[in-house]
Structures are given as C-alpha cells and as structure tokens.
Design an enzyme around this catalytic site. Structure first.
Site, mmCIF file in Angstrom:
data_model
loop_
_atom_site.group_PDB
_atom_site.id
_atom_site.type_symbol
_atom_site.label_atom_id
_atom_site.label_comp_id
_atom_site.label_asym_id
_atom_site.label_seq_id
_atom_site.Cartn_x
_atom_site.Cartn_y
_atom_site.Cartn_z
ATOM 1 N N SER A 59 0.825 -1.208 0.000
ATOM 2 C CA SER A 59 0.000 0.000 0.000
ATOM 3 C C SER A 59 0.860 1.259 0.000
ATOM 4 C CB SER A 59 -0.928 -0.001 1.217
ATOM 5 O OG SER A 59 -1.821 -1.088 1.191
ATOM 6 N N ARG A 97 1.009 8.485 5.434
ATOM 7 C CA ARG A 97 0.194 7.711 6.372
ATOM 8 C C ARG A 97 -1.235 8.240 6.399
ATOM 9 N NH1 ARG A 97 1.038 3.617 9.819
ATOM 10 N NH2 ARG A 97 3.202 3.542 9.116
ATOM 11 N N HIS A 153 -2.786 6.863 3.352
ATOM 12 C CA HIS A 153 -3.040 5.441 3.591
ATOM 13 C C HIS A 153 -4.321 5.239 4.398
ATOM 14 C CE1 HIS A 153 -2.336 1.577 5.855
ATOM 15 N NE2 HIS A 153 -2.061 1.180 4.630
#
Length: 236
Positions: free
Chosen positions: A32, A55, A58
């Site tokens: 990912s 992040r 994500h």
C-alpha cells in the site's frame, strides 16, 4: 432512467484467491505504501513531512488530502522532544484515546500508559456543565484538562469547538502545548478553528478545510512516533 442489475456473483468467493496466494498484513501495508509513493506527488514535502502525509493518505485512500496538510516549522522537533519526555497527550474524543497505540508510545517512553491519554468528553461533570450552559461538551472537556496541557500533545479530530477553546487558552492564558494536531471534521466552526490555530505561534499540524476526523489524528501521531523512534535509533 437507467436500470441497474446486481453484478454476477463469482463462481467461488474471492477470499480463496488469498488462500491460494497468502499475503500477510505487513506485506499488504508495504504494498500500500509503495503504491502511494508511486502515485502521489510528494513535491514540496520534506522527508519527515512525507512520512506523515503518506500515512494520512493510507488512512483515507485520498491523494487530494496532501494538498491540504500544513506543518509549522517546529512541529517535528517539538513533538519528538515531548514524546521523549513522556508528555501528556490530550484527545478530544474517546475514539482517539482508544485508537492510539500505547505500545508504539512506549517504544519512545516506557512510562506511557492508557491513562497518559486524557479525554474528558464523556465525564459526567462535563456532560452536566454542557447541559446547563447549552454549549458543547468538548468545550468543558478542554477546560477540565487545561491545567495539564502545557507542554502536551493535543489531538483534535472531532470537535472544532475544542480547538477554538485550545486557541483561546493559547492566546489569552499563555498555554503552550508542544504540538496541536488540528484535524476536526465538519461544517460549523471547522474552517476558522484551523485557520486561527495557524496564527497562534504554537507548533501544529493541520488539515485545512472541512476534512479531518479522529482516525486521521491518530494516524498523524503514529507517524510522528515512528519518526521519533527512527531518529532515536539512528543517533549515535
């Protein structure tokens, strides 16, 4: 008016493809982040900033979020110092309090416990004050914690009124948190609370606009924990 039909079900449940070619959770996360690094435009971000931005992407699968993330110049150094001394953490929602990884915090300072994370929004006295005044509980939750917020790390992912009160304490009472993660979500008081925070002179990380949320605030601090731990292990 067009009609739609339900898609034809597969001949066998798709989970069996995973059984045939197992992939661990860690490998899924690695792939990912590799996809994010390949597809996102990271220009304008330092290496440390990018670790936070990727992040947050994500967490949401939303690449456009990167355009709205703002960092003060001292956000990283101030947060790292606070984590290393085991600073108090304040959360505006119990979702943040539950979502933060104590194990990750303890990698930086072993003294961290769940009780190190303050959240008063569900306290009975806070609820009673809100009922009597007609104002949101998040306001009185901040006031209850105010004496413990100097040098703290503050995560606002839900309540813009909480951020407005934090801003007032900074501007009027000289409160100096180590970092404010300002990511409330919604439509009322959201834009101005974030804009005001960026004028206060305290370290901040903000998502401009209406977007935000407790999961993003959690993801942001987790990224900062990883950065702080990595710096600590690389320092001779």
């Amino acid at each position: 008016m067009t009609s739609t039909q339900d898609p034809t079900p597969p001949t066998r449940p798709l989970i069996y493809d995973l059984y045939d070619q197992p992939v661990s959770g860690a490998e899924i996360e690695r792939r990912s982040f590799a996809a994010i690094d390949a597809e996102a435009n990271r220009s304008g971000f330092s290496d440390a900033q990018w670790q936070v931005v990727r992040r947050l992407i994500h967490t949401t699968a939303d690449f456009s979020l990167a355009e709205h993330i703002r960092f003060s110049n001292d956000a990283f150094s101030s947060c790292a110092a606070a984590l290393q001394r085991g600073a108090t953490i304040y959360a505006d929602s119990n979702m943040i309090r539950s979502g933060l990884s104590v194990a990750r915090l303890q990698q930086i300072h072993p003294g961290y416990q769940r009780d190190s994370i303050l959240c008063h929004v569900a306290d009975p006295d806070v609820a009673e004050q809100a009922k009597e005044s007609g104002l949101p509980r998040s306001l009185f939750a901040v006031r209850k914690a105010a004496a413990q917020l100097d040098g703290s790390i503050i995560l606002i992912g839900n309540a813009p009124v909480a951020l407005l009160e934090i801003n007032r304490l900074i501007l009027e009472q000289g409160l100096r948190p180590a970092l404010v993660i300002g990511m409330p979500v919604g439509f009322v008081h959201v834009l101005e609370s974030k804009q005001e925070l960026q004028t206060t002179g305290v370290p901040y990380i903000v998502i401009d606009g209406r977007r935000g949320g407790s999961p993003l605030a959690v993801a942001c601090l987790h990224a900062l924990c990883l950065l702080t731990a990595a710096d600590a292990t690389s320092t001779p």
